[in-house]
Design an enzyme around this catalytic site. Sequence first.
Site, PDB file in Angstrom:
ATOM      1  N   HIS A  98      -5.205  18.759  50.694  1.00 42.96           N
ATOM      2  CA  HIS A  98      -4.100  18.247  51.510  1.00 42.96           C
ATOM      3  C   HIS A  98      -2.814  18.197  50.714  1.00 42.96           C
ATOM      4  O   HIS A  98      -2.842  18.100  49.488  1.00 42.96           O
ATOM      5  CB  HIS A  98      -4.418  16.848  52.060  1.00 42.96           C
ATOM      6  N   HIS A 100       0.825  16.021  50.507  1.00 37.36           N
ATOM      7  CA  HIS A 100       1.564  14.829  50.915  1.00 37.36           C
ATOM      8  C   HIS A 100       3.022  15.223  51.132  1.00 37.36           C
ATOM      9  O   HIS A 100       3.601  15.957  50.324  1.00 37.36           O
ATOM     10  CB  HIS A 100       1.561  13.773  49.798  1.00 37.36           C
TER      11      HIS A 100
HETATM   12  P1  5GP Z   1      -5.175  11.733  47.486  1.00 36.43           P
HETATM   13  O1  5GP Z   1      -5.336  10.394  46.825  1.00 36.43           O
HETATM   14  O2  5GP Z   1      -6.517  12.461  47.586  1.00 36.43           O
HETATM   15  O3  5GP Z   1      -4.094  12.586  46.944  1.00 36.43           O
HETATM   16  O4  5GP Z   1      -4.698  11.417  48.963  1.00 36.43           O
HETATM   17  C1  5GP Z   1      -5.517  10.916  49.962  1.00 36.43           C
HETATM   18  C2  5GP Z   1      -4.631  10.195  50.929  1.00 36.43           C
HETATM   19  O5  5GP Z   1      -5.347  10.028  52.135  1.00 36.43           O
HETATM   20  C3  5GP Z   1      -4.204   8.797  50.458  1.00 36.43           C
HETATM   21  O6  5GP Z   1      -2.786   8.729  50.385  1.00 36.43           O
HETATM   22  C4  5GP Z   1      -4.788   7.862  51.502  1.00 36.43           C
HETATM   23  O7  5GP Z   1      -3.931   6.790  51.833  1.00 36.43           O
HETATM   24  C5  5GP Z   1      -5.028   8.769  52.689  1.00 36.43           C
HETATM   25  N1  5GP Z   1      -6.159   8.390  53.509  1.00 36.43           N
HETATM   26  C6  5GP Z   1      -7.394   8.022  53.061  1.00 36.43           C
HETATM   27  N2  5GP Z   1      -8.212   7.755  54.104  1.00 36.43           N
HETATM   28  C7  5GP Z   1      -7.476   7.968  55.221  1.00 36.43           C
HETATM   29  C8  5GP Z   1      -7.777   7.843  56.609  1.00 36.43           C
HETATM   30  O8  5GP Z   1      -8.878   7.498  57.024  1.00 36.43           O
HETATM   31  N3  5GP Z   1      -6.777   8.135  57.480  1.00 36.43           N
HETATM   32  C9  5GP Z   1      -5.539   8.526  57.053  1.00 36.43           C
HETATM   33  N4  5GP Z   1      -4.641   8.774  58.004  1.00 36.43           N
HETATM   34  N5  5GP Z   1      -5.221   8.645  55.757  1.00 36.43           N
HETATM   35  C10 5GP Z   1      -6.179   8.370  54.847  1.00 36.43           C
END
Ligand code: 5GP
Length: 136
Positions: A98, A100
């Site tokens: 993903h 951001h």
């Molecule tokens: P990472 O930490 O892998 O770069 O980003 C994962 C992102 O997914 C985090 O910013 C977190 O807040 C978001 N996230 C985690 N679980 C969920 C969810 O169930 N729904 C949504 N909309 N975002 C989520």
Amino acid sequence: MNCIFCDIVNRLENAEILYEDNETMAFLDIRPFNHGHSLVIPKNHYSNFLEVSNEDLSAMMKLVQKLANSVKTSLNADGYNILSNNGIAAGQTIFHCHFHIIPRFNSDGFKFKMNLKEYEENEMREIAFKIKENLK
Ligand code: 5GP
Ligand code: ZN
């Protein structure tokens, strides 16, 4: 396989969905840095950026650009960060690729540029050499 983002794609989990087409989806991050912090994903499951197929990569990056424009304009942001955490060391917590998109405001006070390092003499050239070897 247990993947919350696949569950969002398959409507098994709720999300505030912003956009979807055959290849991609965008929705609001549940724990935003700033309101409007959004996530762009390929609908197919890839655990990280390097695994994404060429076709999905191009669709995903097009949506990243489109959504960055929309987030910035609609929230009247002063700027935005686009980032993708890959690997535990980089802070990845959801292992479905993903990007951001984080709207930024002159007044928000976040400092992403911490702990900047310096190069010793010749170090830059040596590191560039290693990286270029793997680009061939
Ligand atoms: P990472 O930490 O892998 O770069 O980003 C994962 C992102 O997914 C985090 O910013 C977190 O807040 C978001 N996230 C985690 N679980 C969920 C969810 O169930 N729904 C949504 N909309 N975002 C989520
Ligand atoms: Zn997934």
